[in-house]
Motif scaffolding. Sequence first.
Motif, PDB file in Angstrom:
ATOM      1  N   THR A  13     -22.824  34.946  -1.325  1.00 40.77           N
ATOM      2  CA  THR A  13     -22.711  33.887  -2.294  1.00 40.77           C
ATOM      3  C   THR A  13     -21.439  33.844  -2.940  1.00 40.77           C
ATOM      4  O   THR A  13     -20.877  32.914  -3.324  1.00 40.77           O
ATOM      5  CB  THR A  13     -24.073  33.945  -3.192  1.00 40.77           C
ATOM      6  OG1 THR A  13     -25.060  33.711  -2.301  1.00 40.77           O
ATOM      7  CG2 THR A  13     -24.105  32.537  -3.773  1.00 40.77           C
ATOM      8  N   GLU A  14     -20.985  35.121  -3.394  1.00 42.06           N
ATOM      9  CA  GLU A  14     -19.884  35.333  -4.114  1.00 42.06           C
ATOM     10  C   GLU A  14     -18.689  34.585  -3.528  1.00 42.06           C
ATOM     11  O   GLU A  14     -17.743  34.220  -3.816  1.00 42.06           O
ATOM     12  CB  GLU A  14     -19.796  36.591  -4.784  1.00 42.06           C
ATOM     13  CG  GLU A  14     -20.779  36.755  -5.939  1.00 42.06           C
ATOM     14  CD  GLU A  14     -20.621  38.217  -6.428  1.00 42.06           C
ATOM     15  OE1 GLU A  14     -19.838  39.078  -5.840  1.00 42.06           O
ATOM     16  OE2 GLU A  14     -21.163  38.415  -7.736  1.00 42.06           O
ATOM     17  N   ARG A  15     -18.500  35.287  -2.310  1.00 44.68           N
ATOM     18  CA  ARG A  15     -17.613  34.864  -1.306  1.00 44.68           C
ATOM     19  C   ARG A  15     -17.368  33.399  -1.105  1.00 44.68           C
ATOM     20  O   ARG A  15     -16.343  32.709  -1.275  1.00 44.68           O
ATOM     21  CB  ARG A  15     -17.606  35.674   0.218  1.00 44.68           C
ATOM     22  CG  ARG A  15     -16.519  35.288   1.024  1.00 44.68           C
ATOM     23  CD  ARG A  15     -16.506  35.714   2.720  1.00 44.68           C
ATOM     24  NE  ARG A  15     -17.920  35.060   2.980  1.00 44.68           N
ATOM     25  CZ  ARG A  15     -17.838  33.807   3.787  1.00 44.68           C
ATOM     26  NH1 ARG A  15     -16.715  32.927   3.469  1.00 44.68           N
ATOM     27  NH2 ARG A  15     -19.033  33.167   4.224  1.00 44.68           N
ATOM     28  N   ILE A  16     -18.441  32.631  -0.839  1.00 40.67           N
ATOM     29  CA  ILE A  16     -18.552  31.067  -0.782  1.00 40.67           C
ATOM     30  C   ILE A  16     -18.142  30.607  -1.880  1.00 40.67           C
ATOM     31  O   ILE A  16     -17.193  29.357  -2.032  1.00 40.67           O
ATOM     32  CB  ILE A  16     -19.967  30.716  -0.246  1.00 40.67           C
ATOM     33  CG1 ILE A  16     -20.253  31.230   1.228  1.00 40.67           C
ATOM     34  CG2 ILE A  16     -20.010  29.206  -0.255  1.00 40.67           C
ATOM     35  CD1 ILE A  16     -21.584  31.245   1.603  1.00 40.67           C
ATOM     36  N   GLY A  23     -10.738  25.839  -3.001  1.00 40.02           N
ATOM     37  CA  GLY A  23     -10.554  24.776  -2.282  1.00 40.02           C
ATOM     38  C   GLY A  23     -10.329  25.221  -0.673  1.00 40.02           C
ATOM     39  O   GLY A  23      -9.829  24.131   0.062  1.00 40.02           O
ATOM     40  N   GLU A  24     -10.809  26.268  -0.345  1.00 39.03           N
ATOM     41  CA  GLU A  24     -10.812  26.782   0.930  1.00 39.03           C
ATOM     42  C   GLU A  24     -12.010  26.358   1.794  1.00 39.03           C
ATOM     43  O   GLU A  24     -12.077  26.608   3.100  1.00 39.03           O
ATOM     44  CB  GLU A  24     -10.339  28.158   1.240  1.00 39.03           C
ATOM     45  CG  GLU A  24      -9.058  28.678   0.431  1.00 39.03           C
ATOM     46  CD  GLU A  24      -9.014  30.116   0.205  1.00 39.03           C
ATOM     47  OE1 GLU A  24     -10.117  30.793   0.340  1.00 39.03           O
ATOM     48  OE2 GLU A  24      -7.888  30.428  -0.160  1.00 39.03           O
TER      49      GLU A  24
END
Length: 125
Positions: A13-16, A23-24
Motif C-alpha cells: 500500500t505504501e509503495r502504491i 505521478g508514476e
Amino acid sequence: MSDNFDLQSLAETERIGREHAAGELDLQPVTDPAEAARLLATMPPPGAPVSVVESVRLPYDVDEAIRKVAAARGVSVSAMIREWIVKGLAEADDAPDPLAELRHLGAAVQRVADRLASREHRDAA
C-alpha cells in the motif's frame, strides 16, 4: 491473517501511495472479465467493516508479554491486541463516567449542606 501478511500488505500500500504521489501510477480500467472477477473476489463484501491501522508505542517488556500470551493462545499479536481492546471498550461502556459521578456526589453534598444549614437556622430561631 498473520502479522507478516499485514506488513506485506502495508508495504504494498505504501509503495502504491509513493508511486501515485510521484505521478508514476498508471491506473487503467480492467477490461478482462476474468481479471475483474479475480480482483472482485479479493475485495471485502459490500457493507463489511473497514479496519484501520493504529500505531502504538509499547515498552519492550510489554511487547514481549503480549507476544508470549499470543503465542500461548495460538493467535497473532494483532489479534491478541484487538481482542483486548474490544474487551476493554465493552468494560468501559459499563463503567460510570467519573466526571458525572463527581458532579452527582457534589450535588448530593450540597443538598446535605443546605439541609444542615436550614436546620441550624431553624434551631437558632
